[in-house]
Design a protein around this motif. Sequence first.
Motif, PDB file in Angstrom:
ATOM      1  N   LYS A 126      -4.394   9.429   6.501  1.00 34.32           N
ATOM      2  CA  LYS A 126      -4.659   9.008   5.133  1.00 34.32           C
ATOM      3  C   LYS A 126      -3.501   9.303   4.196  1.00 34.32           C
ATOM      4  O   LYS A 126      -3.267   8.555   3.244  1.00 34.32           O
ATOM      5  N   GLY A 127      -2.750  10.373   4.480  1.00 34.02           N
ATOM      6  CA  GLY A 127      -1.628  10.725   3.607  1.00 34.02           C
ATOM      7  C   GLY A 127      -0.557   9.667   3.546  1.00 34.02           C
ATOM      8  O   GLY A 127      -0.229   9.142   2.467  1.00 34.02           O
ATOM      9  N   PRO A 128       0.052   9.304   4.678  1.00 36.11           N
ATOM     10  CA  PRO A 128       1.075   8.254   4.631  1.00 36.11           C
ATOM     11  C   PRO A 128       0.528   6.907   4.177  1.00 36.11           C
ATOM     12  O   PRO A 128       1.236   6.150   3.502  1.00 36.11           O
ATOM     13  N   GLU A 129      -0.716   6.606   4.514  1.00 38.58           N
ATOM     14  CA  GLU A 129      -1.285   5.348   4.051  1.00 38.58           C
ATOM     15  C   GLU A 129      -1.463   5.353   2.534  1.00 38.58           C
ATOM     16  O   GLU A 129      -1.182   4.345   1.860  1.00 38.58           O
ATOM     17  N   ALA A 130      -1.907   6.478   1.982  1.00 46.45           N
ATOM     18  CA  ALA A 130      -2.049   6.577   0.524  1.00 46.45           C
ATOM     19  C   ALA A 130      -0.697   6.491  -0.157  1.00 46.45           C
ATOM     20  O   ALA A 130      -0.579   5.929  -1.257  1.00 46.45           O
ATOM     21  N   ALA A 131       0.351   7.037   0.472  1.00 46.02           N
ATOM     22  CA  ALA A 131       1.694   6.945  -0.106  1.00 46.02           C
ATOM     23  C   ALA A 131       2.163   5.496  -0.120  1.00 46.02           C
ATOM     24  O   ALA A 131       2.810   5.043  -1.085  1.00 46.02           O
ATOM     25  N   PHE A 132       1.848   4.745   0.922  1.00 47.42           N
ATOM     26  CA  PHE A 132       2.213   3.330   0.929  1.00 47.42           C
ATOM     27  C   PHE A 132       1.479   2.572  -0.174  1.00 47.42           C
ATOM     28  O   PHE A 132       2.077   1.755  -0.884  1.00 47.42           O
ATOM     29  N   LEU A 133       0.185   2.834  -0.327  1.00 55.03           N
ATOM     30  CA  LEU A 133      -0.561   2.176  -1.397  1.00 55.03           C
ATOM     31  C   LEU A 133       0.004   2.539  -2.765  1.00 55.03           C
ATOM     32  O   LEU A 133       0.057   1.698  -3.672  1.00 55.03           O
ATOM     33  N   ALA A 134       0.456   3.789  -2.910  1.00 53.92           N
ATOM     34  CA  ALA A 134       1.076   4.206  -4.171  1.00 53.92           C
ATOM     35  C   ALA A 134       2.357   3.417  -4.437  1.00 53.92           C
ATOM     36  O   ALA A 134       2.690   3.137  -5.600  1.00 53.92           O
ATOM     37  N   ALA A 135       3.072   3.049  -3.380  1.00 54.09           N
ATOM     38  CA  ALA A 135       4.276   2.227  -3.557  1.00 54.09           C
ATOM     39  C   ALA A 135       3.910   0.862  -4.119  1.00 54.09           C
ATOM     40  O   ALA A 135       4.602   0.333  -5.009  1.00 54.09           O
ATOM     41  N   LEU A 136       2.824   0.271  -3.634  1.00 52.91           N
ATOM     42  CA  LEU A 136       2.386  -1.016  -4.177  1.00 52.91           C
ATOM     43  C   LEU A 136       1.973  -0.886  -5.639  1.00 52.91           C
ATOM     44  O   LEU A 136       2.289  -1.753  -6.466  1.00 52.91           O
ATOM     45  N   HIS A 137       1.283   0.199  -5.982  1.00 48.70           N
ATOM     46  CA  HIS A 137       0.899   0.434  -7.381  1.00 48.70           C
ATOM     47  C   HIS A 137       2.134   0.548  -8.270  1.00 48.70           C
ATOM     48  O   HIS A 137       2.158   0.021  -9.395  1.00 48.70           O
ATOM     49  N   ALA A 138       3.159   1.228  -7.776  1.00 49.80           N
ATOM     50  CA  ALA A 138       4.369   1.435  -8.584  1.00 49.80           C
ATOM     51  C   ALA A 138       5.115   0.124  -8.808  1.00 49.80           C
ATOM     52  O   ALA A 138       5.608  -0.150  -9.916  1.00 49.80           O
ATOM     53  N   ILE A 139       5.207  -0.705  -7.780  1.00 51.66           N
ATOM     54  CA  ILE A 139       5.895  -1.987  -7.921  1.00 51.66           C
ATOM     55  C   ILE A 139       5.174  -2.856  -8.946  1.00 51.66           C
ATOM     56  O   ILE A 139       5.796  -3.414  -9.867  1.00 51.66           O
ATOM     57  N   ARG A 140       3.871  -2.965  -8.799  1.00 49.48           N
ATOM     58  CA  ARG A 140       3.105  -3.784  -9.737  1.00 49.48           C
ATOM     59  C   ARG A 140       3.115  -3.186 -11.132  1.00 49.48           C
ATOM     60  O   ARG A 140       3.186  -3.914 -12.143  1.00 49.48           O
ATOM     61  N   GLY A 141       3.047  -1.857 -11.224  1.00 46.98           N
ATOM     62  CA  GLY A 141       3.056  -1.203 -12.532  1.00 46.98           C
ATOM     63  C   GLY A 141       4.360  -1.407 -13.283  1.00 46.98           C
ATOM     64  O   GLY A 141       4.387  -1.374 -14.517  1.00 46.98           O
ATOM     65  N   ALA A 142       5.447  -1.622 -12.519  1.00 45.16           N
ATOM     66  CA  ALA A 142       6.752  -1.866 -13.143  1.00 45.16           C
ATOM     67  C   ALA A 142       6.942  -3.326 -13.537  1.00 45.16           C
ATOM     68  O   ALA A 142       8.003  -3.699 -14.050  1.00 45.16           O
ATOM     69  N   GLY A 143       5.912  -4.137 -13.272  1.00 39.80           N
ATOM     70  CA  GLY A 143       6.024  -5.557 -13.610  1.00 39.80           C
ATOM     71  C   GLY A 143       6.808  -6.345 -12.584  1.00 39.80           C
ATOM     72  O   GLY A 143       7.196  -7.487 -12.850  1.00 39.80           O
TER      73      GLY A 143
END
Length: 504
Positions: free
Chosen positions: A154-171
């Motif tokens: 779950k840790g590395p998978e959650a980190a990957f999902l956080a990467a998607l959140h960051a990309i979208r959050g940056a527009g």
Amino acid sequence: MAPASRREFVSAAATTMAVLSLPRRVLSADPPGGGAVPSEIAKRHLEGVQRLQEWVRQPSIAAENRGMNEGCELMMRFAREAGFQSVARVPTDGQPGVFATLDAGAPRTYGLYFMYDVKQADPSEWSSPPFEAALVDKPGFGKVVMGRGAVNQKGPEAAFLAALHAIRGAGARVPVNLVLVAEGEEEIGSPHFRQVVRRPEVAAALAKCAGVFMPSTSQDPDGGVTVSLGAKGVVELELVSSGEKWGRGPRKDVHSSNRARLDSPSFHLVQALATLVNADGDPAIDGFADAVRPPSAAEKAMLDAAAARISEETTKRSLSAERWAHDLPWRASLDRFLFTPTVNIEGLVAGYTGPGGKTVLPHRAVAKLDLRLVPDMTYDGAVAALKAHLAKRGFGDIEVNPSGGYDPTQTSADAAIVRAEMNVYRRAGYDPILWPRNAGSYPGYVFTADPLRLPAAHFGLGHGAGAHAPDEYLVIESSNPKVAGWDGAVRSFVDYLYELATIA
């Protein structure tokens, strides 16, 4: 057996050489907004860690059928929140899978493999409750999330999902399209994952992918990075000896004084087990290893280079071991680790096992085994060989009950998805070790074998350990400048996605 994932075996075998400090620049191709993505990662640090903690706090243990529906729903929710436009539950004959797609309007599409199940945990063995997901200080590592699933997976998978959140959050736009397939039975040998992948809509989406990867934490405690090109296959099974099936011994537990006149199903099982290995403990099942493909010259050279850079002493410490089987030297032990099949007893149970004694003659005995397979062995071939071996030696009454498993998997070092890993790690200041295959297992064969024949890999900076063991952890705030913490792991996934979008 991700990565790990995929997992503990990667940490045990990873390099301990000195590496450069964490990179000053991670993104290989800055998305629109330039430094906005790294800023979003830092801004969303707490949000991402809390998402991981929520995930760990939800037990999802397939072996106990515990929390699986809730675990599947949480997996689906997290996928939707990360930007996957289509998220569907996939029923199987066991626990459900998840199929999700993220259409970014990009020229390239890649597959993602997730698992949402975890191993069992005995709270009495943990220094922090396994489903509390506490942030604790771990000497030599810094602040970590401790809990079952923290590193596996779950840790590395959650980190990957956080990467998607960051990309979208940056527009910015995610640079590749993604096809996510997740299962809830990896920890019991993925018995129904093929049903997920072979559904027409899932197979059609995966057929459009250029490769499949699994988020991982690829750094050892010293910061070294390993890139694995495959994994052993596995068969998980039970052998059951009983008076009922044998036709000898009791059909129920009786007083042990009757051993003088009744046969013992327990000793019958022990005698059968003794035929599965030779005097040195190596596999002796007739025909079991007939299909083994010897290591190639390239694989031998790869292992020669890796053995020279991996610390034998650090590996032994991580395994709480003092010597290798057969008292082999380091290089020879690694050769066996990667290129030979194994027969292992996971558990052996018969009769009374509580405090004190209980003078009974048990009517039933059970051994839990795992068989590790190397190319070109197969799951079906291994099970058939075991059954034939037992029957030939007078143990045909012993039940062979496979519970899960799959074939080995292998990907070429020349595959674009692997070269992208190497590029990202090197750009970040690391010199990764190429590793022919993990000695553990994961169901990558469903991607690499017919009909898909896709390259498959594991990727991700960061460190964690304790998979399948007490005090499993993932580093969040690293006290070692050579080991990436949470933000560094998230940034590595951003970098990898942009590398995949552009690699030739």
